[in-house]
Design an enzyme around this catalytic site. Structure first.
Site, PDB file in Angstrom:
ATOM      1  N   GLU A  80       1.269  -1.123   0.025  1.00 28.60           N
ATOM      2  CA  GLU A  80       0.060   0.024  -0.237  1.00 28.60           C
ATOM      3  C   GLU A  80       0.965   0.865   0.125  1.00 28.60           C
ATOM      4  O   GLU A  80       1.533   1.287   0.796  1.00 28.60           O
ATOM      5  CB  GLU A  80      -0.869  -0.067   1.162  1.00 28.60           C
ATOM      6  CG  GLU A  80      -1.815  -1.050   1.019  1.00 28.60           C
ATOM      7  CD  GLU A  80      -1.995  -1.976   2.959  1.00 28.60           C
ATOM      8  OE1 GLU A  80      -1.503  -1.681   3.060  1.00 28.60           O
ATOM      9  OE2 GLU A  80      -2.881  -2.643   2.848  1.00 28.60           O
ATOM     10  N   GLU A 127      -4.811  -6.181   2.436  1.00 28.58           N
ATOM     11  CA  GLU A 127      -3.054  -6.952   3.146  1.00 28.58           C
ATOM     12  C   GLU A 127      -3.587  -9.313   3.144  1.00 28.58           C
ATOM     13  O   GLU A 127      -2.203  -9.342   2.535  1.00 28.58           O
ATOM     14  CB  GLU A 127      -3.485  -6.939   4.778  1.00 28.58           C
ATOM     15  CG  GLU A 127      -3.606  -5.549   4.581  1.00 28.58           C
ATOM     16  CD  GLU A 127      -4.625  -4.595   4.868  1.00 28.58           C
ATOM     17  OE1 GLU A 127      -5.210  -5.221   5.122  1.00 28.58           O
ATOM     18  OE2 GLU A 127      -3.697  -2.847   4.810  1.00 28.58           O
ATOM     19  N   PHE A 174       1.862  -1.090   8.821  1.00 24.39           N
ATOM     20  CA  PHE A 174       1.969  -1.712  10.592  1.00 24.39           C
ATOM     21  C   PHE A 174       1.388  -3.170  10.775  1.00 24.39           C
ATOM     22  O   PHE A 174       1.028  -3.358   9.851  1.00 24.39           O
ATOM     23  CB  PHE A 174       0.893  -1.351  11.048  1.00 24.39           C
ATOM     24  CG  PHE A 174       0.978   0.824  11.377  1.00 24.39           C
ATOM     25  CD1 PHE A 174       1.670   1.510  11.796  1.00 24.39           C
ATOM     26  CD2 PHE A 174       0.171   1.310   9.903  1.00 24.39           C
ATOM     27  CE1 PHE A 174       1.803   3.307  11.843  1.00 24.39           C
ATOM     28  CE2 PHE A 174       0.387   3.541   9.299  1.00 24.39           C
ATOM     29  CZ  PHE A 174       1.263   3.716  10.687  1.00 24.39           C
ATOM     30  N   ASP A 184       0.469  -4.411  12.416  1.00 19.82           N
ATOM     31  CA  ASP A 184      -0.704  -4.939  13.558  1.00 19.82           C
ATOM     32  C   ASP A 184      -1.746  -5.425  12.216  1.00 19.82           C
ATOM     33  O   ASP A 184      -2.412  -5.601  12.637  1.00 19.82           O
ATOM     34  CB  ASP A 184      -1.706  -3.399  14.220  1.00 19.82           C
ATOM     35  CG  ASP A 184      -0.516  -2.263  15.153  1.00 19.82           C
ATOM     36  OD1 ASP A 184      -0.235  -2.529  16.075  1.00 19.82           O
ATOM     37  OD2 ASP A 184       0.964  -2.080  14.519  1.00 19.82           O
ATOM     38  N   PHE A 185      -1.812  -4.514  10.851  1.00 21.20           N
ATOM     39  CA  PHE A 185      -2.665  -5.143   9.604  1.00 21.20           C
ATOM     40  C   PHE A 185      -2.286  -6.598   9.710  1.00 21.20           C
ATOM     41  O   PHE A 185      -2.773  -7.146   8.983  1.00 21.20           O
ATOM     42  CB  PHE A 185      -2.579  -4.704   9.030  1.00 21.20           C
ATOM     43  CG  PHE A 185      -2.693  -2.896   9.132  1.00 21.20           C
ATOM     44  CD1 PHE A 185      -2.923  -2.280  10.507  1.00 21.20           C
ATOM     45  CD2 PHE A 185      -2.210  -1.856   7.981  1.00 21.20           C
ATOM     46  CE1 PHE A 185      -2.843  -0.764  10.298  1.00 21.20           C
ATOM     47  CE2 PHE A 185      -2.421  -0.729   7.863  1.00 21.20           C
ATOM     48  CZ  PHE A 185      -2.583  -0.266   9.109  1.00 21.20           C
ATOM     49  N   ILE A 186      -1.515  -7.408   9.865  1.00 27.39           N
ATOM     50  CA  ILE A 186      -1.380  -8.573   9.798  1.00 27.39           C
ATOM     51  C   ILE A 186      -2.084  -9.770   9.833  1.00 27.39           C
ATOM     52  O   ILE A 186      -2.359 -10.889   9.502  1.00 27.39           O
ATOM     53  CB  ILE A 186       0.096  -9.487   9.909  1.00 27.39           C
ATOM     54  CG1 ILE A 186      -0.191 -10.873   9.458  1.00 27.39           C
ATOM     55  CG2 ILE A 186       0.268  -9.495  11.593  1.00 27.39           C
ATOM     56  CD1 ILE A 186       1.031 -10.579   8.140  1.00 27.39           C
ATOM     57  N   HIS A 220      -1.526   0.249  15.827  1.00 24.31           N
ATOM     58  CA  HIS A 220      -1.187   0.844  15.205  1.00 24.31           C
ATOM     59  C   HIS A 220       0.702   0.284  15.928  1.00 24.31           C
ATOM     60  O   HIS A 220       1.705   1.749  15.038  1.00 24.31           O
ATOM     61  CB  HIS A 220      -1.083   2.171  14.760  1.00 24.31           C
ATOM     62  CG  HIS A 220      -2.325   2.193  13.640  1.00 24.31           C
ATOM     63  ND1 HIS A 220      -3.567   2.173  13.924  1.00 24.31           N
ATOM     64  CD2 HIS A 220      -2.288   2.353  11.971  1.00 24.31           C
ATOM     65  CE1 HIS A 220      -4.069   2.438  12.555  1.00 24.31           C
ATOM     66  NE2 HIS A 220      -3.055   2.691  11.518  1.00 24.31           N
TER      67      HIS A 220
END
Lengths: 323, 319
Positions: free
Chosen positions: A29, A60, A83, A85-87, A129
């Site tokens: 992104e 993602e 980030f 965190d988006f995994i 985040h």
């Protein structure tokens, strides 16, 4: 050799590898003209064009899955999530697909992809985040987990990650992007799974990763005033983990503190502490101490966030409690 | 449709190969000789056969947990598949994958998948790789009606279309996502309608008509090779067996099953071939007997093969 930031070092690694191997490409992104969420891919779009620096939709799962599919089909993708965190959104594609393809297909698939993700607290980005999630990835056979602390390491490890034949999770720390250090100008690799002693010492081993390496070095300087010489060991990779460098250091210093920013409970320190307890218990003169984040989400308000992040004070305190 | 006799016969053979392979698995699963579980493709043979008949070995597919049909249609080796399903060291994955995780990268089979909707993003990556390497290869992403509701599938449709990737989404709508009928899991009647949201062709075909599937996929593959992007082809078909072997199927009625079994894709195609004199009854019987022999050989190979040595456990975790 010249002074570069961690961010510049990463950017240079990407540029050098893209020049060297046309199968290396970037997707994620805002990695194109925008230059990446934190600027790591800046300039690469202009240099290599949109066919090799691909802006994706905000999806993602498909960023990670497309990287895995393209890697299995013979390319070397470097995917970026803005980030770590988006995994969570994309976890299936990472742990059920990319990580397991080789094993469950009996060795038929090779998945040489790199997944870059910034992690860590300290910029007021709050709970979704700011996390450090390395212990999630360490627990998944098939993944390699790299967590560099210095600009020099960042460059050499990223080049190695891109060249590695396995899916590599490459964890950067947001607060390290601006940190400078001496970095060779040429291309070089640092073997994945080889740690480094960042400071020699005789009285206690501090195993630290990422931002905490810097806190540990600061703590070591302060401890020196009290006559305690701390050895700071940075494993640089959590999978594979350089067991020898840790065990050898503990055998020399007879005491261990592990410091990381991830939540302490079930964090990487738990594994390192257990490993030392199993293999070098007789060398320990004192209980192992862990320094990690408290068991709560990362808070927003600056004083709370500062309190949340482990620092040199916590490390000094941990060392003094056993030395 | 001007298909060569060779192609038509090959399609007939493929459908029968899938049928006999699956019936044999049904038998051995019931006898307790197959570990884990198997998801049979019986009744859906026309979809994989029709779609893969359009592809070359260089084209790739991503498959599902009901993947035996796709793998066989793409040219998968019966012996290696059978041995894998029996958990033997000689299997495609050395006994580490089982029914749900068979791959053959040399044949463009990028793997069956145990995760519903898992294949979409991988197919995007494979199609992206083809375009990146400037080949004319196409990827077919097989997915079920259940997977069509997963976010990953919608993401993949979107990204493939936004990037005009050489990808064909072949939906096999067999009416049920495990036990949940389509009418309870989605408001649309035709999954192909969703193609409109991504500005790609959406086509509904009779999934029990191998020639109809072949024709629709041919158009989509041509479009993909021309660089015009993906298509979504919905093949309406039906799963004869339960979701997995051992599923009591209490959620559907016998009449429905019988109605679909009457639309069995194999006798339908056979009748066409006989009528057009592409095949004689004698030839048809010979083909079936020969395939039955191949399947028996595959079973014998599997059963004679050793179980994997435990010393092989840690192999292939890393490259």
């Amino acid at each position: 050799m010249s002074e570069k930031t961690y961010l510049q070092a990463l950017n240079e690694a990407l540029k050098l590898e893209m020049e060297r191997d046309e199968n290396v490409f970037i997707l994620g992104e805002d990695v194109g003209q925008f230059g990446g969420c934190f600027g790591v891919t800046q300039g690469l779009y202009d240099k290599f064009g949109e066919a090799r620096v691909m802006d994706t939709p905000i999806t993602e799962s498909t960023i990670v899955g497309a990287a895995a599919g393209a890697a299995a089909a013979g390319l070397r993708p470097v995917a970026e999530l803005m980030f770590v965190d988006f995994i969570g959104v994309a976890m299936d594609q990472l742990f059920n697909q990319a990580a397991k393809m080789r094993f469950m297909f009996g060795g038929k698939a090779t998945v040489p992809m790199t997944l870059r993700m910034p992690q860590g607290a300290g910029i007021g980005a709050a709970a979704q985040h700011s996390q450090c999630l390395e212990s999630w990835f360490m627990n998944i056979p098939g993944l390699k987990v790299v967590i560099p602390s210095t600009p020099r390491d960042a460059k050499g490890l990223l080049i190695s990650a891109i060249r590695d034949e396995n899916p590599v999770v490459f964890l950067e720390h947001k607060l390290l992007y601006g940190v400078s250090g001496e970095v060779p100008d040429e291309s070089y690799t640092i073997e994945l799974g080889k740690g480094e002693v960042k400071r020699e010492g005789t009285d206690v081993t501090i195993v630290a990763t990422s931002l905490m390496v810097h806190s540990a070095l600061e703590a070591a300087e302060r401890l020196k005033a009290d006559g305690i010489e701390a050895e700071v060991v940075d494993p640089r990779c959590l999978q594979p983990l350089d067991k020898d460098i840790i065990i050898n250091s503990v055998k020399k210093t007879n005491a261990l503190v592990v410091a990381h920013e991830a939540v302490q409970f079930s964090g990487p320190g738990a594994e390192i502490a257990a490993m030392v307890a199993e293999e070098a218990l007789d060398y320990l003169d004192a209980p192992i101490k862990r320094v990690g984040a408290p068991f709560c989400p990362v808070p927003f308000s600056p004083p709370l966030e500062q309190f949340y992040i482990p620092d040199a004070d916590n490390i000094v305190e941990a060392v003094k409690s056993i030395r | 449709m001007a298909l060569s006799k060779k192609t038509l016969i090959h399609m007939y053979e493929t459908m029968n190969r899938i049928r006999l392979f699956e019936q044999k698995l049904q038998e051995f699963f019931a006898a307790g000789e197959i570990p884990g579980f198997v998801h049979l493709y019986l009744g859906e043979e026309a979809v994989a056969t029709g779609a893969c008949s359009v592809l070359t070995d260089a084209d790739t597919i991503t498959s599902t947990h009901r993947g035996h049909g796709h793998l066989l249609a793409k040219g998968g080796d019966l012996k290696l598949m059978m041995a894998e399903i029996f958990g033997r060291s000689t299997g495609y994955c050395k006994g580490k994958g089982g029914s749900m995780h068979i791959a053959d990268f040399d044949l463009g089979i990028l793997g069956a998948n145990g995760i519903v909707g898992g294949g979409g993003p991988l197919a995007v990556g494979a199609a992206l790789a083809a375009r990146y390497k400037k080949t004319k290869d196409v990827t077919v992403c097989f997915f079920g009606d259940g997977a069509s509701n997963q976010g990953t599938t919608q993401e993949a449709l979107n990204m493939a279309s936004a990037w005009k990737l050489p990808l064909v989404f072949v939906n096999e709508n067999n009416g049920y996502g495990i036990s949940c009928p389509q009418c309870k899991s989605m408001a649309v009647v035709d999954i192909a309608d969703r193609a409109a949201a991504y500005d790609m062709p959406g086509v509904v075909v009779d999934g029990n008509d191998v020639l109809a599937v072949h024709e629709a996929v041919t158009e989509a593959v041509k479009r993909a090779r021309r660089g015009e992007g993906p298509s979504l082809i919905e093949c309406k078909t039906y799963r004869w067996r339960g979701h997995f072997e051992g599923d009591a199927c209490t959620y559907r009625c016998v009449e429905e099953l019988e109605e679909w079994m009457a639309k069995d894709p194999i006798p339908r195609f056979e009748a066409k071939l006989l009528e057009s004199k592409t095949l004689t009854q004698q030839e048809a019987d010979k083909i079936k007997a020969s395939i039955a022999g191949e399947v028996d050989e595959a079973v014998a190979f599997a059963k004679e093969s050793p179980m994997p040595a435990t010393s092989a456990l840690m192999d292939d975790v890393y490259a």
